[in-house]
Design an enzyme around this catalytic site. Structure first.
Site, PDB file in Angstrom:
ATOM      1  N   ASP A  93      38.123  27.069  33.891  1.00 51.84           N
ATOM      2  CA  ASP A  93      37.114  27.081  34.952  1.00 51.84           C
ATOM      3  C   ASP A  93      35.743  26.658  34.445  1.00 51.84           C
ATOM      4  O   ASP A  93      35.510  26.538  33.240  1.00 51.84           O
ATOM      5  CB  ASP A  93      37.051  28.470  35.616  1.00 51.84           C
ATOM      6  N   GLU A 119      39.650  34.823  42.685  1.00 57.59           N
ATOM      7  CA  GLU A 119      39.226  36.149  43.120  1.00 57.59           C
ATOM      8  C   GLU A 119      40.280  36.777  44.038  1.00 57.59           C
ATOM      9  O   GLU A 119      41.116  36.064  44.611  1.00 57.59           O
ATOM     10  CB  GLU A 119      37.903  36.035  43.880  1.00 57.59           C
ATOM     11  N   HIS A 164      40.842  39.462  38.677  1.00 58.49           N
ATOM     12  CA  HIS A 164      40.860  38.001  38.792  1.00 58.49           C
ATOM     13  C   HIS A 164      41.335  37.353  37.503  1.00 58.49           C
ATOM     14  O   HIS A 164      41.214  37.908  36.411  1.00 58.49           O
ATOM     15  CB  HIS A 164      39.514  37.442  39.285  1.00 58.49           C
ATOM     16  N   ASN A 208      38.156  43.100  38.601  1.00 61.56           N
ATOM     17  CA  ASN A 208      38.809  43.144  39.923  1.00 61.56           C
ATOM     18  C   ASN A 208      40.184  42.475  39.901  1.00 61.56           C
ATOM     19  O   ASN A 208      40.754  42.210  40.954  1.00 61.56           O
ATOM     20  CB  ASN A 208      37.911  42.499  40.980  1.00 61.56           C
TER      21      ASN A 208
HETATM   22  C1  GLP Z   1      35.088  35.288  33.880  1.00 62.74           C
HETATM   23  C2  GLP Z   1      36.006  34.109  33.605  1.00 62.74           C
HETATM   24  C3  GLP Z   1      37.417  34.550  33.416  1.00 62.74           C
HETATM   25  C4  GLP Z   1      37.456  35.692  32.440  1.00 62.74           C
HETATM   26  C5  GLP Z   1      36.737  36.873  33.010  1.00 62.74           C
HETATM   27  C6  GLP Z   1      36.705  38.057  32.075  1.00 62.74           C
HETATM   28  O1  GLP Z   1      34.913  35.556  35.219  1.00 62.74           O
HETATM   29  N1  GLP Z   1      35.969  33.131  34.619  1.00 62.74           N
HETATM   30  O2  GLP Z   1      38.204  33.458  32.960  1.00 62.74           O
HETATM   31  O3  GLP Z   1      38.794  36.047  32.166  1.00 62.74           O
HETATM   32  O4  GLP Z   1      35.394  36.491  33.264  1.00 62.74           O
HETATM   33  O5  GLP Z   1      35.704  37.837  31.157  1.00 62.74           O
HETATM   34  P1  GLP Z   1      35.450  38.694  29.858  1.00 62.74           P
HETATM   35  O6  GLP Z   1      36.427  38.205  28.859  1.00 62.74           O
HETATM   36  O7  GLP Z   1      34.039  38.341  29.467  1.00 62.74           O
HETATM   37  O8  GLP Z   1      35.626  40.111  30.228  1.00 62.74           O
END
Ligand code: GLP
Length: 248
Positions: free
Chosen positions: A69, A147, A142, A140
């Site tokens: 992403d 989402e 995702h 959440n």
């Molecule tokens: C973001 C990214 C996701 C990631 C998530 C968790 O929203 N788009 O790909 O898995 O955050 O991030 P973190 O690893 O910082 O907890």
């Protein structure tokens, strides 16, 4: 193959375990295709891969990568882009055959993002799909920027970020300033992610515990996108004790 759960002592160990899985994928298939994630969770994975490369234990010269992403309006040259994050942590340190990220730099509207997503999926198809995909998980549930929703997303597309996700990412990367987190993003869809041959999900810390329980043992529903991974035959969850704490 059955899905696997590996519970590690800490974030560092998650990095070691997952970097080893990815490094081994290049031994069995030197030209393999990796799917890669951003966020705080994968940083130790990338650090360990760099260590392997420094020790001449890893050759990625034939490996192609696709990131999950990117924030709308961000890209090369923007320090807050996922493009620059990946270059800082991995791509500037290890030579790859080719690194692709969703191109969202000039797309701020959903229809522009969707068009860019179609072009991205065509490139993924052209190389034959993703062999091994690294994903994190949002609080959440995702995955990438898919989402919670009533429908299952298909290919790479424009998405509207939830307040929860913008809040979480603001705390981690922008000193809590939610206005620094774009409202839109371009994200690989759940169907694309599920088409990968193998998926590795990483999570650490207590904030992820409920999402991990729902992902592993909750109903399979796009309301918790990570629960859709239960449909895939080859997923490895690599988590720490805190993230696994509600599963016992
Ligand atoms: C973001 C990214 C996701 C990631 C998530 C968790 O929203 N788009 O790909 O898995 O955050 O991030 P973190 O690893 O910082 O907890």
């Amino acid at each position: 193959m059955r899905n696997q759960i590996i519970v590690c002592e800490n974030h560092q160990e998650i990095g070691d375990v997952v970097a080893t899985i990815f490094a081994e994928s290049t031994t069995t298939k030197p030209n393999c295709v990796w799917g890669l994630a951003t966020g705080a969770s994968p940083i130790p994975v990338y650090k360990k891969l760099c260590d392997f490369y420094e020790a001449e234990d890893l050759d990625c010269s034939q490996v192609t990568t696709f990131n999950l992403d990117e924030y709308a309006g961000r890209g090369p040259g923007d320090p807050d882009s996922y493009y620059e994050f990946m270059h800082q942590h991995l791509f500037d340190k290890i030579p790859f055959k080719k690194n692709y990220l969703p191109d969202a730099k000039h797309s701020t509207e959903l229809d522009e993002l969707n068009e860019s997503g179609i072009r991205y999926d065509a490139i993924i198809d052209k190389v034959g799909g993703i062999d091994i995909m690294l994903v994190g998980i949002g609080t959440n549930g995702h995955i990438a920027f898919n989402e919670p929703s009533d429908i299952i997303s298909k290919g790479t597309q424009g998405v509207i970020l939830t307040e929860q996700t913008r809040h979480d990412n603001a705390l981690k990367f922008y000193d809590g300033n939610i206005d620094a987190v774009p409202k839109y993003a371009l994200s690989m869809g759940m169907m694309s992610i599920l088409q990968s041959n193998k998926i590795v999900l990483i999570a650490n810390g207590p904030a992820k515990a409920l999402a991990i329980r729902n992902a592993l043992y909750g109903p399979i529903t796009p309301k918790c996108p990570a629960s859709l991974l239960q449909l895939h035959p080859n997923v490895t969850f690599v988590v720490d004790e805190a993230a696994y704490s509600l599963c016992k």
